[in-house]
Design a protein around this motif. Sequence first.
Motif, short mmCIF file in Angstrom:
data_model
loop_
_atom_site.label_atom_id
_atom_site.label_comp_id
_atom_site.label_asym_id
_atom_site.label_seq_id
_atom_site.Cartn_x
_atom_site.Cartn_y
_atom_site.Cartn_z
N MET A 129 18.58 3.40 30.53
CA MET A 129 17.28 4.09 30.55
C MET A 129 16.80 4.28 29.11
O MET A 129 17.57 4.69 28.24
N ALA A 130 15.54 3.99 28.86
CA ALA A 130 14.96 4.15 27.53
C ALA A 130 14.89 5.63 27.16
O ALA A 130 14.59 6.47 28.00
N GLN A 131 15.16 5.91 25.89
CA GLN A 131 15.09 7.28 25.42
C GLN A 131 13.65 7.72 25.22
O GLN A 131 12.78 6.92 24.86
N ARG A 132 13.41 9.01 25.47
CA ARG A 132 12.09 9.58 25.20
C ARG A 132 11.94 9.76 23.69
O ARG A 132 12.87 10.19 23.01
N ASN A 133 10.79 9.45 23.15
CA ASN A 133 10.50 9.74 21.75
C ASN A 133 9.87 11.12 21.68
O ASN A 133 8.65 11.27 21.75
N LEU A 134 10.67 12.11 21.59
CA LEU A 134 10.20 13.49 21.66
C LEU A 134 9.29 13.83 20.50
O LEU A 134 9.42 13.30 19.39
N ARG A 135 8.37 14.74 20.77
CA ARG A 135 7.57 15.33 19.70
C ARG A 135 8.23 16.65 19.33
O ARG A 135 8.35 17.54 20.16
N ILE A 136 8.66 16.77 18.06
CA ILE A 136 9.46 17.92 17.64
C ILE A 136 8.81 18.60 16.45
O ILE A 136 8.34 17.94 15.51
N ALA A 137 8.80 19.92 16.49
CA ALA A 137 8.33 20.72 15.37
C ALA A 137 9.52 21.38 14.69
O ALA A 137 10.38 21.96 15.35
N THR B 74 10.72 9.69 15.53
CA THR B 74 9.65 9.40 14.57
C THR B 74 8.53 10.42 14.60
O THR B 74 7.76 10.52 13.64
N ASP B 75 8.41 11.19 15.69
CA ASP B 75 7.31 12.14 15.82
C ASP B 75 7.82 13.56 15.54
O ASP B 75 7.90 14.40 16.43
N VAL B 76 8.19 13.78 14.28
CA VAL B 76 8.75 15.07 13.86
C VAL B 76 7.93 15.59 12.68
O VAL B 76 7.65 14.85 11.73
N THR B 77 7.54 16.85 12.76
CA THR B 77 6.71 17.46 11.72
C THR B 77 7.31 18.78 11.28
O THR B 77 7.75 19.58 12.12
#
Length: 483
Positions: free
Chosen positions: A1-9, A30-33
């Motif tokens: 199963m493909a991993q979710r690209n989480l959005r993380i703060a 990659t979506d980390v701020t």
Amino acid sequence: MAQRNLRIAIIGAGASGIMSLIKMRERGLTDVTIFEKAGRLGGTWRDNRYPGLSCDVPSHLYRYSFEPNPDWSRVCSPGPEILAYLERVVEKHGIAPHIRYDSEVTRAEFQDGQWLLETTQGPQGAFDAVLVAVGVLHHPVYPDIAGLECFAGPSFHTSRWADGIDLAGRRVGIIGTGSTATQITGAIVDEVSHLALFMRTPQWILPLPNPPIPEEEKARYRANPELVDDTYRRYASDFNSGFASAVVGAAPERYAEIEAACKGYLASVRDPDLRARLTPDYRVMCKRMIMSDNFYEAVQKPNAEVVREAIRQIEPQGVRTADGRLHQIDVLVLATGFDTHRFVRPMTVIGRNGRSLDEVWANANEGYLGVTVPGLPNWFMIGGPNSPIGNFSWLLTAENQFNYAMQLIDRLRSGNVREIEPKVEAVRAFNAAVKAKMPDTIWASGCDSWYVDKNGNVASWPWTYEKFEADMREPVLDDYEMV
């Protein structure tokens, strides 16, 4: 199963926030701020710029495990050098574009499986997880002294140092006697005309020589990177098996050595009256250990004065003590520390079912292993309640807690889990164990320190580093609710 690209703060661009962003990107997130309230990275090493600022952990231990530095200038590094190190690490890893400055998170609310964040720049949208890396030494405490606002000269907290101020030939008063006051005293005593140190509570001081690291030693480190790592491991072993074990009652022989060293250094004060005024009435290490290579030498100089009388009020020309004396000064320095129990406050945090973090922590700041909090799904902390803030090197603590949190975040990435939080019974069991073990530690031996919260709870880690490392190695998933 493909991993979710989480959005993380990530909240906070200090040492732990920077490390977390680097590690997350290395793992393919990659979506980390990072949201940073100030206009520059660095946390406590950005905020504190006072004379004499240095770390009290050896330089070759106070660094990221993955970023050795062969060029530290001293055994314990000055603050500006640590800040420059953090800036170099950010540049090397190319993470600067992922840091949003002047963006203090003011509100975080959990809705429909995600966290909605607002900052001083407005709404930031929804995030799958939040990692709090704000540290504990960033809410300055100002003394409750009558007339403080009336002082005619420059007056400032040490974490808000007046840049460019010239102390040469001036009369300086310092209120406070912790690590910061100790460092400043040694750094400015030869520059000022008179230094008055207003000491409510004397401190035990461990003599810590801090010589420059010779150029030939730096050259050996540059030529042999493995030597740098060997030094890191040796310092970590010595620090964790010695100091860190002594403070929690697990190394009585080492504690006796530290106690003897502190008492021996105090005995170097020649004047018996001054020595008596500098003698604490509590056990060594009950308060945070202070280390210095020049404090007692500094306060014995002719232009230095240790004032033990209570402060009655501040007046335009100086400080008036309870004996009626007016201590005339030109500059007033407030070395009065930080509120280490505020954590994310004043941020509004609303967790599951609309319950706020202030409600959850109404009686005490309690979490699970210093990383997670019940009622706050997908919310992870570095340096949360009962973390080993005063036990080990902070960066070593931060890396361990990040690795623990990252394993839980990986469960979210798998797609099989949308929400994860500690079970209430696991949190209760952990905090009961903390309270049961705390009397074995030196912090519970009878003193008032910044480890103690308003309800008398000692908010630190009461076990050894070995237990901390073992607990951080892998989460016990049975202790978590997963949806």
